[in-house]
Design a protein around this motif. Structure first.
Motif, PDB file in Angstrom:
ATOM      1  N   ASP A  77       8.801   9.788   1.460  1.00 44.73           N
ATOM      2  CA  ASP A  77       8.554   9.164   2.763  1.00 44.73           C
ATOM      3  C   ASP A  77       7.764   7.869   2.597  1.00 44.73           C
ATOM      4  N   GLU A  78       6.784   7.876   1.706  1.00 42.81           N
ATOM      5  CA  GLU A  78       5.966   6.675   1.521  1.00 42.81           C
ATOM      6  C   GLU A  78       6.833   5.518   1.018  1.00 42.81           C
ATOM      7  N   ALA A  79       7.762   5.823   0.116  1.00 42.70           N
ATOM      8  CA  ALA A  79       8.690   4.783  -0.339  1.00 42.70           C
ATOM      9  C   ALA A  79       9.513   4.284   0.845  1.00 42.70           C
ATOM     10  N   GLY A  80       9.912   5.200   1.718  1.00 43.41           N
ATOM     11  CA  GLY A  80      10.658   4.818   2.922  1.00 43.41           C
ATOM     12  C   GLY A  80       9.822   3.917   3.830  1.00 43.41           C
ATOM     13  N   HIS A  81       8.535   4.248   3.963  1.00 45.49           N
ATOM     14  CA  HIS A  81       7.648   3.397   4.766  1.00 45.49           C
ATOM     15  C   HIS A  81       7.594   1.997   4.166  1.00 45.49           C
ATOM     16  N   GLY A  82       7.499   1.953   2.851  1.00 42.51           N
ATOM     17  CA  GLY A  82       7.495   0.656   2.174  1.00 42.51           C
ATOM     18  C   GLY A  82       8.754  -0.127   2.538  1.00 42.51           C
ATOM     19  N   SER A 121       0.833  -1.206   0.000  1.00 46.16           N
ATOM     20  CA  SER A 121       0.000   0.000   0.000  1.00 46.16           C
ATOM     21  C   SER A 121       0.867   1.255   0.000  1.00 46.16           C
ATOM     22  N   GLU A 122       1.990   1.190   0.708  1.00 43.90           N
ATOM     23  CA  GLU A 122       2.876   2.357   0.744  1.00 43.90           C
ATOM     24  C   GLU A 122       3.433   2.657  -0.649  1.00 43.90           C
ATOM     25  N   ILE A 123       3.865   1.614  -1.354  1.00 48.14           N
ATOM     26  CA  ILE A 123       4.520   1.908  -2.643  1.00 48.14           C
ATOM     27  C   ILE A 123       3.501   2.138  -3.761  1.00 48.14           C
ATOM     28  N   GLU A 137       5.905  10.365  10.732  1.00 42.11           N
ATOM     29  CA  GLU A 137       5.856  11.019   9.430  1.00 42.11           C
ATOM     30  C   GLU A 137       4.434  11.199   8.929  1.00 42.11           C
ATOM     31  N   GLU A 138       3.577  10.219   9.222  1.00 42.72           N
ATOM     32  CA  GLU A 138       2.195  10.310   8.724  1.00 42.72           C
ATOM     33  C   GLU A 138       1.466  11.521   9.298  1.00 42.72           C
ATOM     34  N   SER A 139       1.722  11.826  10.560  1.00 42.14           N
ATOM     35  CA  SER A 139       0.975  12.955  11.129  1.00 42.14           C
ATOM     36  C   SER A 139       1.468  14.257  10.502  1.00 42.14           C
TER      37      SER A 139
HETATM   38 FE   LIG Z   1       2.893   6.062   4.596  1.00 40.85          FE
END
Ligand SMILES: [Fe+2]
Lengths: 333, 254
Positions: A90-95, A60-62, A173-175
């Motif tokens: 950041d989302e790629a980092g979360h992935g 979902s992140e990527i 990071e999400e907030s």
């Molecule tokens: Fe995320």
């Protein structure tokens, strides 16, 4: 949520008495609030469920990079462009954190990608909706990241150590992302011109129900979550989280001067929460089945990135092998 | 005085438009890179470049003194007012072209920004000092990638060589020279670009050697970007995308 299509064992939760000694000890550790670490004993079903849940979350992140990535090249100012770029990064980092967490359970990132590409593993339904105007960058940050936070904050206490620790980093990071999205909405809905206000309302209209769907089916139709809750890989029921999200979001929409597209929305004095309309679950099932507005595009984009990049990954590996070989030769001399 | 100012503005636009357009191209990779680590690294590079753009174009707008902002310069100029070199505006095509371009550009930027640190113009010097830190890191990464993929498999070598052959005729424009360049040199704001050509040559040839890649021997060089005389057809499409919101909603705040 990000793992909204998880199907657990489907069996009723075993009582402690019915468990094997090992499983009982395991469940008691969880009940005491201890963290399970990669080398610890865990029942096969716990491991399997976690792999699916963390894998879906990682995917979902990527995949989630794509709807927002769609607007990086059209961001209206240099600051907005930099902020959006940083967010999608950041989302790629979360992935990355999450694939690493999944790898501690004995599955490789390449295997997980394979399962995403063949459709064996899913990602959140929300990313199958298109982003049509710049206001969608506000709405996604505000609503989608807002909904994600509702789910992920409790997951910081999930029983699996590496997953819990990944969540701690991600939540911070999400907030930030959610605030960033809300600021885009303020600029457009509150401080913007009529056209911008219209875009903001349109974005809310399109993203409201899909955001509610992010929490998964209604509790009465979600018979599989009991085991996940006993294992503390799911911390709240879908409806609990959805209600929390609605209660937090409605006042924010009011502040923005936007209306939630729900005629039945009203404050319930008795329960001290909002009554709201459920999303169209048929649409939800369609999206999960692959028939959402962007399912084909999203998956194709990921598959294309993977196959176009094959020569790069192979080239890098070949170079690393040659380098190691040359080093070994030098040492042998 | 007005003559000098317009040269300074021209110079600053050249500094700012290169990272703007290259940053835009690099950001197109977001979500589509060959591996997650590359996706993150490319986004990082794009972010640095957009940050550098903000500094250069803010200064350009100030020197211009007409009340325009860095955003006005980025989003409301047309093709003929852009001053980036042609190399940064050509499409990404594939990872090979993207990384060879980054390398050729970084190999220029590092010695260039190094000399600009000593600029007689304090602002130019400040921006150069800040940007150089990023450029050094970009060069380290892009040269490692060029070496890895040049040395990798037959296929990756072939891809990189094809990219190099395509980009090579665009590299000569880095070293262009006109009245603006001469004016900058005279005022000790910047040296003539040709003064760093040897450094660029040696960085490039040693990296290409290690990468088993061959620099084309044809000395032909395209030009027209940094002077704004004749951009490629690609820039108009890039601007149509990049500027769409500012163009379709004049005066709106975002
Ligand atoms: Fe995320």
């Amino acid at each position: 949520m990000y793992a909204q299509s998880i199907r657990s064992t489907g069996k009723a939760v075993q009582s402690l008495e019915d468990m094997s000694a090992e499983d009982r000890q395991f469940q008691e550790r969880i009940n005491r609030g201890e963290k399970i670490e990669p080398k610890d004993y865990m029942p096969a079903a716990y491991r399997e469920n976690l792999i699916r849940q963390i894998g879906q979350h990682a995917h979902s992140e990527i995949v989630g990079q794509l709807p927002e990535g769609n607007w990086i090249s059209r961001a209206p100012t240099l600051e907005r462009k930099a902020n959006l770029l940083a967010k999608v990064q950041d989302e790629a980092g979360h992935g990355l954190y999450l694939y690493c967490a999944a790898e501690t359970l004995g599955v490789s990132r390449d295997d997980l990608f394979g399962m995403l590409h063949t459709g064996k593993m899913k990602y959140s339904s929300i990313f199958n909706y298109p982003t049509l105007t710049w206001a969608d960058m506000g709405a996604v940050g505000w609503l989608v990241d807002g909904a994600a936070i509702m789910n992920q904050v409790p997951l910081q206490n999930t029983s699996y150590g590496p997953y819990a620790r990944a969540m701690v980093r991600i939540c911070k990071e999400e907030s930030f992302h959610q605030r960033q999205g809300f600021h885009i909405m303020i600029a457009m809905a509150k401080n913007g011109n009529d056209e911008q206000h219209r875009m903001a309302q349109d974005a809310l209209n399109r993203f409201w129900y899909p955001s509610l769907m992010m929490f998964g089916p209604s509790d009465k139709d979600s018979v599989h979550s009991a085991q996940s809750m006993a294992w503390k890989i799911k911390m709240n029921t879908n409806d609990e989280l959805r209600q929390k999200f609605v209660d937090a979001t409605v006042p924010q929409a009011e502040f923005l001067g936007l209306s939630i597209p729900d005629d039945h929305l009203n404050w319930n004095e008795k329960t001290n929460q909002y009554n709201y309309s459920e999303p169209d679950w048929n649409e939800f099932n369609d999206v999960l089945a692959g028939n959402g507005p962007c399912n084909t595009e999203r998956l194709d984009a990921r598959k294309k990135a993977w196959s176009d990049g094959a020569w790069v990954r192979e080239g890098m590996m070949a170079h690393a092998a040659k380098k190691a070989e040359r080093k070994a030769e030098r040492q042998a001399v | 005085m007005s003559q000098v100012d317009s040269h300074l503005i021209e110079f600053l636009l050249r500094q700012g438009d290169n990272p703007l357009i290259l940053g835009h191209r690099t950001s197109e990779w977001c979500g589509h890179a060959p591996a997650l680590e590359e996706d993150i690294a490319l986004a990082n590079t794009a972010l640095d470049l957009i940050g550098q753009t903000q500094l250069w174009l803010s200064y350009a707008a100030e020197v211009e003194g007409g009340g325009r902002s860095n955003n006005d310069l980025a989003f409301l100029r047309d093709v003929y007012d852009f001053r980036n070199v042609l190399m940064v505006e050509v499409p990404n095509e594939d990872f090979a072209r993207t990384m060879v371009r980054q390398f050729l550009f970084d190999a220029f930027q590092v010695p260039w920004l190094t000399t600009l640190q000593a600029s007689s113009d304090q602002r130019v010097s400040d921006i150069a000092i800040k940007s150089l830190k990023e450029a050094l890191y970009h060069l380290e990464r892009s040269s490692d990638t060029v070496i890895a993929l040049g040395d990798g498999t037959e296929l990756s070598n072939d891809r990189m060589q094809t990219a190099l052959n395509y980009l090579w005729p665009y590299s000569g424009e880095f070293f262009g020279e006109d009245d603006t360049d001469k004016a900058m040199e005279k005022r000790d704001i910047a040296p003539l670009p040709v003064s760093i050509r040897e450094t660029w040559n040696s960085t490039v040839s040693s990296t290409l050697d290690t990468a088993n890649l061959i620099a084309p021997s044809d000395p032909f060089a395209h030009s027209g970007g940094r002077t704004g005389v004749r951009h490629t057809e690609h820039l108009g499409h890039l601007l149509a995308t990049m500027q769409t919101l500012q163009r379709s909603h004049p005066g709106a705040q975002w």
